[in-house]
Each structure stands twice: as structure tokens, then as C-alpha cells.
Scaffold this active site. Structure first.
Site, short mmCIF file in Angstrom:
data_model
loop_
_atom_site.label_atom_id
_atom_site.label_comp_id
_atom_site.label_asym_id
_atom_site.label_seq_id
_atom_site.Cartn_x
_atom_site.Cartn_y
_atom_site.Cartn_z
N LEU A 41 28.27 27.41 -26.75
CA LEU A 41 28.47 28.41 -25.48
C LEU A 41 29.85 29.02 -26.19
O LEU A 41 30.92 28.75 -25.41
CB LEU A 41 28.35 28.13 -24.19
CG LEU A 41 28.25 29.13 -23.30
CD1 LEU A 41 26.94 29.81 -23.53
CD2 LEU A 41 28.19 28.80 -21.86
N HIS A 42 29.92 30.12 -26.86
CA HIS A 42 31.10 30.59 -27.38
C HIS A 42 32.12 31.49 -26.48
O HIS A 42 33.19 31.11 -25.97
CB HIS A 42 31.02 31.45 -28.59
CG HIS A 42 30.29 30.63 -29.75
ND1 HIS A 42 30.89 29.77 -30.65
CD2 HIS A 42 29.16 30.85 -30.19
CE1 HIS A 42 30.25 29.26 -31.50
NE2 HIS A 42 29.05 29.97 -31.25
N ASP A 43 31.61 32.59 -26.15
CA ASP A 43 32.39 33.67 -25.67
C ASP A 43 32.85 33.18 -24.31
O ASP A 43 33.77 33.72 -23.87
CB ASP A 43 31.54 34.82 -25.48
CG ASP A 43 31.29 35.32 -27.08
OD1 ASP A 43 32.33 35.13 -27.70
OD2 ASP A 43 30.13 35.89 -27.01
#
Length: 315
Positions: A241-243
Site C-alpha cells: 500500500l504505497h501512496d
């Protein structure tokens, strides 16, 4: 003190979770606007996805300004193989009734930042840095007027996720990234080395669904689809879950650790275009231009994500 922010984004579900977390945190963050850019999918779809997520959350008051359709040089490289044809595949949301606000995103970034006291506005960058680079080109004083930039992009030791050497956001527009990293603005960088520690495991996704709201149900399905690509590719329990790490770094900096380092952007290499060359050990003699985060408390991070998303209305 409430921090005013502008969120520059190319919405897939990751991006939407990030800006919804910010909107759910009014005691800490004031979201002045969302600005969209061509990235994960073309600009028309990134703008539509931003409006769709805001409508789902009941936040039609937040202005969305569309920006650059492609990078400073060359053609846009999108990532439908990860995010699906719309960038928001996996759950059927109704078309948004909301519309983008008038104005070109880089111009609006300049106006919003320069209208505030010097050192007050932070740019939160979840996408290729084209809009930010264009804004800096339009207003040479912008960098010194900002409080800072927090961005998701690049990698040190993880390698790339779009080429063997490059992370997607930087690879799409390395010339823009080079301009931003050379601008002198204080930068906090959340690279793949950090985001790859934050996997959407079955247990974490079950916790999100258990929130029981329409928004949580929608993002449960959107993220299952979106993170299925990496889960299948890597054989892991979920994908990164990058952003939302960008917003988490503002809300809970204690969840992260890293160090100051010089970050260079490779713009020319046939094999390494878009690579972030991070002088972790200080061997170049170049002054540090970014705080590079390389560790996060994944459980604390998902606690924060789920708690903030749970603030949007119950069924």
C-alpha cells in the site's frame, strides 16, 4: 498546528486511500486541493477517479484541478497492467456527478502556495512529478516558498517496479523529478524500500472490511483487485500500500525512520532511466537533498489507515 497541503495524484485506489486519509484528518491537515496528472492511467481517468472517490466520501467541497496529460519529454507510460483499464477496476462505482474545477493544475499550485505565508504549504506527491516541475518553472520562487514536499517514489536497494532499475513515478518523468530534487525544497522521500514493508495482508483487509461502511466495502474490493497483481507476481500475502505512506509520514512521523542523503535522478541511461541514485553512505560529497525513509512500522501504519478511513459515514 494544522498543516495546509496540496495533494498531487494519479488516482488508483492507493492514491485515493491517501487523500481520503488526509481529508479524514482535519485537526492535522487542511487539504487545499487535489491536482491530477497523467500517470497510472491517462489524465481523463485519473481526474475521474479522484472525483469518484471524493463523491463516495461525500467530499465534493474539495477542488480537483486537472494538470499535465504526459511527461515533460516523450510519451506517457501508463500502468493498466497493474491498475486495470480504468485505474479503479475491481468495484463498480457510479460515474461522478462532480466536475473538475477550472484551471490548469500547475497554475493552481502556484496560486495556492504563493497566496499562503512563506513556509506554510506542503506538497504531497503521489504521482509522476510533472505538475510540480511545471509549477516550479512558472514561478521560480515556489521552491523557497514551500514548507516542503513529501513524495512516494524511487528506490534505493529494492530495484524498480516498472523497470529493473526504476520505480514507476520517477521513471514516467525523470526530467521532472530531476528538476524537483535539484530545487532546494526540503523533500521527504518514501521509496519502495519503505512501502514494500506495508502489505495488504488478508488479515489487514478483513479489518478494513469489518469497518462496515460503504466506503470501506468499496475500498476492500478495489484494493483486493489492485494488490492482486503484486500478490500474484511475488507470491505474497497482499501487495504494498504505497501512496498512503505520504500522508502517514505527516500524521505519524514516529512510524518511520530514515536518513538524510543526496538523491540523483538518472535521465539518460538506456537501462537505468528513472533510477534514483541515493548516496546512502555519503561517498559522493554531494549535499543531502532529501530525507529518505527506509523503515516503517507496518502494523502501526495499517492501524492509522483503517482508523482514518473508518471516519467516513457508517451504513
Amino acid at each position: 498546528m494544522i498543516r495546509p497541503i496540496i495533494i498531487d495524484t494519479d488516482p488508483s485506489p492507493d492514491d485515493a486511500v491517501a487523500f481520503l486519509m488526509a481529508l479524514a484528518s482535519p485537526d492535522e491537515l487542511e487539504v487545499l486541493a487535489l491536482t491530477t496528472v497523467g500517470g497510472n492511467v491517462p489524465l481523463a481517468l485519473t481526474t475521474r477517479n479522484a472525483l469518484m472517490a471524493l463523491e463516495l466520501a461525500g467530499r465534493g467541497d474539495v477542488p480537483v484541478y486537472a494538470g499535465a496529460a504526459g511527461p515533460l519529454m516523450g510519451a506517457l507510460r501508463t500502468a493498466e497492467h497493474v491498475h486495470g483499464a480504468t485505474g479503479f477496476d475491481g468495484y463498480d462505482l457510479p460515474p461522478p456527478g462532480l466536475r473538475a474545477a477550472e484551471g490548469f493544475a500547475p497554475d493552481r499550485i502556484v496560486e495556492l502556495v504563493m497566496a499562503r505565508p512563506k513556509g506554510s504549504v506542503t506538497l504531497c506527491c503521489l504521482a509522476p512529478l510533472t505538475n510540480v516541475a511545471l509549477a516550479m518553472g512558472r514561478e521560480p520562487r515556489l521552491a523557497e516558498h514551500l514548507h516542503g514536499i513529501v513524495l512516494m517514489g524511487g528506490a534505493r536497494a529494492e530495484g524498480g517496479n516498472i523497470t529493473p532499475a526504476a520505480e514507476y513515478n520517477i521513471h514516467v518523468d525523470p526530467e521532472a523529478a530531476a528538476r524537483v530534487f535539484a530545487s532546494g525544497v526540503p523533500i521527504t522521500m518514501v521509496p519502495l524500500d519503505c512501502t514494500h514493508q506495508a502489505l495488504t495482508t488478508q488479515a489487514r483487509m478483513a479489518r478494513l472490511r469489518a469497518v462496515g461502511t460503504p466506503l470501506a466495502e468499496a475500498f476492500y474490493h478495489l484494493l483486493l483487485f489492485n494488490k492482486g497483481y503484486n500478490a500474484h507476481q511475488w507470491g505474497t500475502d497482499g501487495g504494498p500500500l504505497h501512496d498512503p505512506t505520504v500522508i502517514a509520514a505527516l500524521l505519524r512521523p514516529d512510524l518511520f525512520s530514515g536518513r538524510l542523503a543526496h538523491v540523483g535522478i538518472e535521465c539518460h541511461g538506456a537501462l537505468t532511466r528513472g533510477m534514483t541514485v541515493i548516496d546512502w553512505w555519503g561517498v559522493s560529497g554531494e549535499a543531502a537533498n532529501a530525507l529518505v525513509l527506509n523503515r516503517l512500522d507496518a502494523e502501526g501504519y495499517f492501524d492509522l489507515v483503517i482508523e482514518r478511513l473508518s471516519r467516513f459515514g457508517r451504513a
